[in-house]
Design a protein around this motif. Structure first.
Motif, PDB file in Angstrom:
ATOM      1  N   ALA A  27     -29.702  20.472  18.540  1.00 48.94           N
ATOM      2  CA  ALA A  27     -28.748  21.388  17.904  1.00 48.94           C
ATOM      3  C   ALA A  27     -27.403  21.340  18.622  1.00 48.94           C
ATOM      4  O   ALA A  27     -26.349  21.229  17.985  1.00 48.94           O
ATOM      5  CB  ALA A  27     -29.312  22.809  17.907  1.00 48.94           C
ATOM      6  N   VAL A  28     -27.455  21.417  19.948  1.00 49.52           N
ATOM      7  CA  VAL A  28     -26.224  21.400  20.740  1.00 49.52           C
ATOM      8  C   VAL A  28     -25.458  20.098  20.511  1.00 49.52           C
ATOM      9  O   VAL A  28     -24.234  20.096  20.348  1.00 49.52           O
ATOM     10  CB  VAL A  28     -26.561  21.577  22.245  1.00 49.52           C
ATOM     11  N   ILE A  68     -25.543  18.159  17.902  1.00 47.72           N
ATOM     12  CA  ILE A  68     -24.948  18.145  16.555  1.00 47.72           C
ATOM     13  C   ILE A  68     -23.640  18.936  16.554  1.00 47.72           C
ATOM     14  O   ILE A  68     -22.606  18.460  16.092  1.00 47.72           O
ATOM     15  CB  ILE A  68     -25.943  18.722  15.517  1.00 47.72           C
ATOM     16  N   ILE A  69     -23.682  20.136  17.128  1.00 47.87           N
ATOM     17  CA  ILE A  69     -22.483  20.983  17.130  1.00 47.87           C
ATOM     18  C   ILE A  69     -21.332  20.303  17.875  1.00 47.87           C
ATOM     19  O   ILE A  69     -20.230  20.173  17.366  1.00 47.87           O
ATOM     20  CB  ILE A  69     -22.771  22.350  17.793  1.00 47.87           C
ATOM     21  N   TRP A  70     -21.618  19.859  19.107  1.00 45.98           N
ATOM     22  CA  TRP A  70     -20.534  19.273  19.904  1.00 45.98           C
ATOM     23  C   TRP A  70     -20.081  17.936  19.348  1.00 45.98           C
ATOM     24  O   TRP A  70     -18.918  17.545  19.492  1.00 45.98           O
ATOM     25  CB  TRP A  70     -20.938  19.156  21.372  1.00 45.98           C
ATOM     26  N   TRP A  72     -19.664  17.299  16.278  1.00 45.47           N
ATOM     27  CA  TRP A  72     -18.645  17.658  15.281  1.00 45.47           C
ATOM     28  C   TRP A  72     -17.374  18.165  15.947  1.00 45.47           C
ATOM     29  O   TRP A  72     -16.280  17.776  15.584  1.00 45.47           O
ATOM     30  CB  TRP A  72     -19.181  18.755  14.343  1.00 45.47           C
ATOM     31  N   LEU A  73     -17.561  19.059  16.930  1.00 48.97           N
ATOM     32  CA  LEU A  73     -16.383  19.646  17.577  1.00 48.97           C
ATOM     33  C   LEU A  73     -15.513  18.577  18.224  1.00 48.97           C
ATOM     34  O   LEU A  73     -14.298  18.694  18.283  1.00 48.97           O
ATOM     35  CB  LEU A  73     -16.818  20.665  18.640  1.00 48.97           C
ATOM     36  N   SER A 130     -15.232  15.313  17.352  1.00 44.25           N
ATOM     37  CA  SER A 130     -14.798  14.173  16.554  1.00 44.25           C
ATOM     38  C   SER A 130     -13.271  14.209  16.434  1.00 44.25           C
ATOM     39  O   SER A 130     -12.639  15.209  16.769  1.00 44.25           O
ATOM     40  CB  SER A 130     -15.444  14.224  15.176  1.00 44.25           C
ATOM     41  N   SER A 131     -12.693  13.101  15.948  1.00 46.90           N
ATOM     42  CA  SER A 131     -11.234  13.002  16.062  1.00 46.90           C
ATOM     43  C   SER A 131     -10.531  14.062  15.215  1.00 46.90           C
ATOM     44  O   SER A 131      -9.456  14.527  15.566  1.00 46.90           O
ATOM     45  CB  SER A 131     -10.759  11.599  15.717  1.00 46.90           C
ATOM     46  N   ASN A 132     -11.129  14.463  14.095  1.00 45.21           N
ATOM     47  CA  ASN A 132     -10.547  15.560  13.322  1.00 45.21           C
ATOM     48  C   ASN A 132     -11.216  16.899  13.641  1.00 45.21           C
ATOM     49  O   ASN A 132     -11.192  17.821  12.846  1.00 45.21           O
ATOM     50  CB  ASN A 132     -10.685  15.280  11.826  1.00 45.21           C
ATOM     51  N   GLY A 133     -11.852  16.977  14.806  1.00 44.01           N
ATOM     52  CA  GLY A 133     -12.639  18.163  15.131  1.00 44.01           C
ATOM     53  C   GLY A 133     -11.820  19.306  15.707  1.00 44.01           C
ATOM     54  O   GLY A 133     -10.614  19.189  15.947  1.00 44.01           O
ATOM     55  N   VAL A 134     -12.525  20.404  15.926  1.00 44.73           N
ATOM     56  CA  VAL A 134     -11.884  21.629  16.394  1.00 44.73           C
ATOM     57  C   VAL A 134     -11.287  21.448  17.793  1.00 44.73           C
ATOM     58  O   VAL A 134     -10.207  21.948  18.082  1.00 44.73           O
ATOM     59  CB  VAL A 134     -12.906  22.790  16.398  1.00 44.73           C
ATOM     60  N   ASN A 150      -9.935  18.813  19.341  1.00 45.70           N
ATOM     61  CA  ASN A 150      -8.610  18.179  19.297  1.00 45.70           C
ATOM     62  C   ASN A 150      -7.555  19.138  18.759  1.00 45.70           C
ATOM     63  O   ASN A 150      -6.450  19.214  19.285  1.00 45.70           O
ATOM     64  CB  ASN A 150      -8.643  16.928  18.410  1.00 45.70           C
TER      65      ASN A 150
END
Lengths: 299, 277
Positions: free
Chosen positions: A123-124, A126-128, A130-131, A133-137, A139
């Motif tokens: 789970a962790v 998966i969340i991180w 996404w966070l 990724s280059s268009n993630g939160v 950045n």
């Protein structure tokens, strides 16, 4: 009838009772903890795999390991991973000091800091993932406060991937170590602190002169646990990068797994496991010796 | 004089809360964001600037992933694995620890040495051999095969031993006076005395079993996967469907958070008992 029995001795003697109690546990330990270690030694000298006949190959697996670029890289990465150990100690001690006070809502904060510990690494990850990724939160936040000029794909850039993984490991573990340090802080006798306060010690002095020295055995314990965890790191690497890009995040556990369960080279995988075991053993013995000098008990 | 002191106290309290909240955002933020993603079906999380707070709430992701993935089956698998793991782990570890704490018998030091050595010896290569062992026992694709290798951990044995050593000896003696067998003393007198240790081991084992994903993938077929394994599978198969994955992740994470919140009050007690040594 039964009452006439000698006190303390039923049908079995004390020694027999002791072994009976321990039997299931010891059998399981023997089968799944000792046997793997014992059996992987002969396995390491064979070419045992799913295909072909198994034969004795002498030191071939070990020779191959020493010239295996990926394996050398994985050892390097695993050792590099240990950099997080001091950071874990510093941040989690600060967190423990922060939550070691009786104020409204403190239980909520303690629980909140522990939640990453109880959740699964999948789970962790998966969340991180996404966070980061280059268009993630991440950045977005870093760029909006001006710490970053252009987007970084943290987990697929070969310069940042390993550091990003280390950050995730650190973040997930902080609460666990905080709780151990908190237990340590709460065992500090209150009179000690009161006496120091009466003598006019400042808050800073309280921390450096009383808290930290009394926390020493806990620092030792947490260093040991986090060092072992860092050198064996598997889950987050496996889920997020499986060692890539290239072999920049390949850790030894992941490589051993890949050789065993993706290439099905059980013999070679066992040989790699043995080499890594020796490296870890070296560190453990070093720490245990150091521990004996310090006179603290890690368990 | 008094007023400035009071003001100082209020200011320092204010700073403490600010720090507490900053850390809370750091530790909880990613989870809250995950919930917000799961509640916004069709929203692209990789839009820039990203949506951090939910602008609308819709439970469609949960319904869809529940239906499509047959989540109930995975939850059931996880519950069985966790139940087996927690129960037998507590039972066997506490049984092993009891004589080490109470009796003086021949071979006690040898057992000790063996237990400590497992802390030094790493299990890096153990996976392959354990797979072969489980295979030769005919336990591939069974839940027993999943839980068996990790049932007894040395950490748990030491934690229980420490707890047993803290019980006054009169309690065991009184049991003996009444003619109770050693097993009855253990089960009815001693175990109820070490509830905090049981809670800690229970929580750790719950975590380990509920969250384990690698060993189940090795031992089990897809339809027997627990949640974490299914989740990593889902993440590989439907990586484009963020909403589903987010919803699935939330579903898998909530039960363990609840278990933690319920055992939390024993937790500190158990931890400090375990560490003191």
């Amino acid at each position: 009838m039964g009452k006439k029995r000698t006190v303390g001795f039923s049908r079995f003697s004390e020694v027999q009772t002791a072994w009976l109690f321990m039997a299931p546990g010891l059998v399981l330990l023997a089968l799944f903890t000792f046997w793997p270690i014992i059996f992987s030694v002969p396995l390491a000298f064979t070419n045992y795999s799913v295909i072909g006949e198994t034969s004795f190959v002498g030191l071939d697996n070990f020779k191959r390991a020493l010239s295996d670029v990926d394996f050398i890289a994985s050892i390097k990465n695993s050792l590099l991973y240990m950099i997080i150990v001091p950071f874990i100690q510093i941040i989690s001690i600060l967190m423990a000091i922060l939550v070691n006070r009786n104020i409204a809502g403190i239980k909520f904060f303690r629980a909140a800091y522990y939640i990453p510990v109880v959740t699964s690494m999948v789970a962790v990850a998966i969340i991180w993932g996404w966070l980061m990724s280059s268009n993630g939160v991440l950045n977005y936040l870093l760029m909006s406060i001006g710490l970053l000029d252009e987007k970084i794909n943290w987990l697929s850039d070969k310069d940042t991937a390993l550091w990003a993984l280390m950050f995730i490991t650190l973040w997930k573990g902080l609460g666990y170590y905080m709780m151990i340090y908190l237990a340590g802080l709460q065992s500090v006798p209150n009179d000690c602190i009161e006496a120091a306060k009466i003598d006019g010690a400042s808050n800073f002095q309280l921390i450096t002169r009383i808290t930290i020295p009394l926390l020493k055995p806990y620092v030792f314990l947490c260093t040991l646990i986090s060092l072992m965890a860092a050198i064996r790191v598997f889950d987050e690497v496996f889920v997020l990068t499986s060692g890539g890009p290239g072999n920049t995040t390949l850790t030894s556990s992941v490589y051993i797994y890949q050789q065993g369960f993706e290439q099905f080279e059980f013999g070679y995988s066992s040989a790699l496991g043995l080499i890594v075991s020796f490296i870890i053993m070296f560190f453990s013995i070093f720490i245990f010796l150091f521990n004996r000098k310090g006179g603290v008990n890690p368990y | 004089m008094k007023n400035t002191n009071k003001a100082k106290k209020i200011i320092s309290k204010f700073f403490v809360y600010v720090l507490l909240i900053i850390f809370a955002i750091f530790m909880m933020g990613p989870f809250l964001w995950l919930i917000s993603v799961s509640l916004m079906p069709g929203k692209n999380i990789f839009a820039f600037p990203p949506a951090i707070l939910p602008t609308f709430i819709d439970f469609r992701n949960y319904l869809e992933v529940w239906e499509y993935m047959d989540f109930l089956k995975y939850i059931w698998n996880t519950v069985i694995i966790t139940f087996l793991g927690v129960t037998f782990s507590i039972l066997f570890s506490a049984l092993t620890a009891y004589p080490l704490a109470i009796f003086k018998f021949k071979g006690r030091n040898l057992v000790f040495l063996l237990l400590v050595s497992t802390m030094i010896i790493p299990a890096a290569a153990g996976l392959v051999v354990n797979y072969l062992t489980i295979n030769s026992m005919g336990l591939i694709n069974t839940f027993t095969g999943v839980v068996l290798p990790t049932l007894v951990s040395v950490f748990n044995v030491f934690l229980f031993r420490q707890a047993f050593m803290g019980i006054p000896t009169d309690i065991r003696d009184s049991g003996k006076m009444d003619g109770a067998s050693e097993f009855r003393i253990w089960a009815q007198l001693m175990m109820p005395m070490i509830k905090p240790a049981v809670a800690v081991v229970g929580l750790f084992e719950f975590m380990a079993n509920w969250n384990s994903f690698l060993w189940p993938i090795i031992v089990l077929n897809t339809e027997k996967y627990p949640l974490a394994s299914a989740l990593s599978f889902l993440n590989g198969q439907f990586s484009y469907n963020f909403g589903w994955i987010a919803a699935g992740t939330v579903i898998s994470v909530l039960p363990i958070i609840f278990v933690f919140l319920f055992t939390q009050k024993y937790y500190m007690e158990g931890i400090s008992g375990a560490v003191k040594g």
